[in-house]
Design a protein around this motif. Sequence first.
Motif, short mmCIF file in Angstrom:
data_model
loop_
_atom_site.label_atom_id
_atom_site.label_comp_id
_atom_site.label_asym_id
_atom_site.label_seq_id
_atom_site.Cartn_x
_atom_site.Cartn_y
_atom_site.Cartn_z
N MET A 108 0.83 -1.21 0.00
CA MET A 108 0.00 0.00 0.00
C MET A 108 0.86 1.26 0.00
SD MET A 108 -3.17 -1.03 2.53
CE MET A 108 -2.12 -1.42 3.92
N VAL A 109 1.94 1.26 0.79
CA VAL A 109 2.82 2.44 0.85
C VAL A 109 3.48 2.66 -0.51
CG1 VAL A 109 4.92 3.38 1.86
CG2 VAL A 109 3.20 2.30 3.33
N SER A 110 3.99 1.60 -1.13
CA SER A 110 4.65 1.73 -2.43
C SER A 110 3.69 2.25 -3.48
CB SER A 110 5.21 0.37 -2.87
OG SER A 110 6.16 -0.10 -1.94
N HIS A 111 2.45 1.74 -3.45
CA HIS A 111 1.44 2.19 -4.42
C HIS A 111 1.13 3.67 -4.21
CE1 HIS A 111 -2.68 1.28 -6.46
NE2 HIS A 111 -1.98 2.18 -7.10
N ALA A 112 0.96 4.08 -2.95
CA ALA A 112 0.63 5.48 -2.66
C ALA A 112 1.76 6.41 -3.09
CB ALA A 112 0.34 5.64 -1.17
N VAL A 113 3.00 6.04 -2.79
CA VAL A 113 4.15 6.88 -3.18
C VAL A 113 4.24 7.00 -4.69
CG1 VAL A 113 6.67 7.02 -3.17
CG2 VAL A 113 5.45 6.38 -1.08
N ALA A 114 3.97 5.90 -5.41
CA ALA A 114 4.02 5.94 -6.87
C ALA A 114 2.95 6.86 -7.44
CB ALA A 114 3.86 4.53 -7.44
N ILE B 269 -3.23 6.98 2.81
CA ILE B 269 -1.81 7.30 2.70
C ILE B 269 -1.59 8.36 1.63
CG2 ILE B 269 0.50 6.36 2.33
CD1 ILE B 269 -0.63 3.61 3.17
N ILE B 270 -2.28 8.21 0.49
CA ILE B 270 -2.17 9.21 -0.59
C ILE B 270 -2.61 10.58 -0.09
CG2 ILE B 270 -3.13 9.93 -2.83
CD1 ILE B 270 -3.26 6.95 -3.57
N ASN B 271 -3.73 10.63 0.63
CA ASN B 271 -4.26 11.89 1.15
C ASN B 271 -3.24 12.56 2.06
OD1 ASN B 271 -5.81 13.90 2.60
ND2 ASN B 271 -7.64 12.87 1.87
N LEU B 272 -2.63 11.79 2.96
CA LEU B 272 -1.64 12.36 3.89
C LEU B 272 -0.40 12.85 3.14
CD1 LEU B 272 -1.87 9.81 6.85
CD2 LEU B 272 -3.04 12.01 6.60
N LEU B 273 0.04 12.11 2.12
CA LEU B 273 1.19 12.53 1.33
C LEU B 273 0.90 13.82 0.57
CD1 LEU B 273 2.40 9.09 -0.10
CD2 LEU B 273 3.59 10.50 1.58
N VAL B 274 -0.28 13.88 -0.07
CA VAL B 274 -0.65 15.09 -0.84
C VAL B 274 -0.76 16.29 0.09
CG1 VAL B 274 -2.51 16.16 -2.18
CG2 VAL B 274 -1.77 13.84 -2.71
N ASN B 275 -1.38 16.11 1.27
CA ASN B 275 -1.49 17.21 2.24
C ASN B 275 -0.11 17.71 2.65
OD1 ASN B 275 -4.25 17.11 2.18
ND2 ASN B 275 -4.49 16.11 4.16
#
Length: 566
Positions: free
Chosen positions: A401-407, A448-454
Amino acid sequence: MALPKDKHDALLDYSLQLCHLLSGNGAKVLKTQMANIVARIGQLAEVPHVHLLIVRKKKSANPSVSLLAEWSSTSHSLIGPRLQGVPLPFLGKEAVATLKAGTPFFSTFDEQKNACSKFISGLLRELDLSSYDLIPIVSDGDLTAIVGLAHQQDSEYLDSQSRRTIQLIGSMLVRSILLDRRERIRRRNHRQWKRVANGACDFALRIDSRLEICNVIPFRQEKPPQATGLLITEFVLQSSCESVVEAIQSVKTLLEPRSLQFFAINSSGRPCSYAARIEPPSAKSGKRELTMYLTNNDVERAHAEELSSLRDQLDRATRLSLLGNIATEFAHQLTQPLQAITNHLHTLSMRVSRKQAQRSIIACVNNIETSVDHAAAIIRSLRDFVTNRRMSLTQTSVVKMVSHAVAMVEAQSERNGTKIIVDETSGILSRDSSPDVFVDEVQTTHVIINLLVNAIEACVEADTESPIITVSATVDSARTHVIVEVSDNGPGIIRENPESVFDRFFTTKSEGFGIGLAICRDVIERQDGNIHARNNPDRGCCFYFTLPLFTGQVQDDSRGHSEHDE
């Protein structure tokens, strides 16, 4: 003479680059990119003139085409002003039928035979050229745009592959333009709703240049005063006329909103005190009408029935905001797999036509299948959320999940100069030793994507020097949950209580809904986890949440629905 192979290959390479160049850009950037893309098509196709025409009113009985961008390699004057609002039938009956079917149309100018429409003949005569390639852009079954290339070559100059490549480039550009327009319309409608909701507006008046009320728009008050056709001075009491007329004239002159209070008649024909806000006409509107939003100041009007109506409206607004935010998020998430599918299909077509190795063809097919599965998972997750179905809890690894979100956010982070570090020191985020958890994989990935984008947006807005975002994970002391942390070196949370950022409608963004983190909290808590926020001791902040470890047994995936499920 055909288009040289190196130019054709360059066109293909350029089409593959565009999916990254066009993602997430605003109107100003798109306008510059549009001109650059049209120029690049002309340079790679080696033609002297290129026109990008948009089809307006395509579903009406009188569709037309207008020029969005043009490019010329010669000193010949541009013809844009004469390509605005041209009726679509002027392209010729045969040309229109062919373009609507999604097939390019080649036309020539011949003084004797007059082999194309008079409009195209005149266009070629003015450009002093002999041939015109019209390449259609079709969206949702409708002819949306046309890429026109004027040159001196014959019909064999641009082969079918070159035309398809140009069609692909035009499709990606037009799709980005349409998505940007839809997003701007959505934001404009949301801003208008916020103005109405924040002011608790009862109804609005549209006032023309003669100060005549040409329309009454109900909001909270279902039966506003019957004022259509009256002059504003006939609606307002005499004691308030002077101040109201002065405010209207000020708004018309300065094009800035004004607020005031005055007395006027209500729906019962009795004097009533109103608070009003006068908005200037839109710069893009053909009508020069002012809009006056009015709120009844009388305390007697706050009856239980009206309060109930207001609660219903706010509840509907909450639902619409929630769905709008989710739809926007998923639209962005779907853009990448759909663009990847388009590019892989085009590459597959080229490899098949060139009879390349079977292994390279199978690789394309596998890439398409992966992108389709990803898009399908996103759509299923959205459908499940909207229809209040249970979360789909499955065994999955944290590192996946982390790898997918970072990508998924990699393009945005690179565009903004933000570095994302995945800390593998604990072994949790190592592909060889990552433990499995029992969660909804798609929705947790979106958290995870939401937190990264924020974190990226916070660092960008604060002009953080050398912004860094770190993703790490550990197992808690009870060894029942994995703790995932997303930390940044940005401005931090400027609040006495950092946990308040998870409250619904809390936002620091000018265009934000304030429900993204509330949805994240809902997703995590429905999976027997918790999510929290804190400021780092030195700089920035950290969001961390827990995910239940997979025990090896099938767990009960029934989850109660919170208010966010609605």
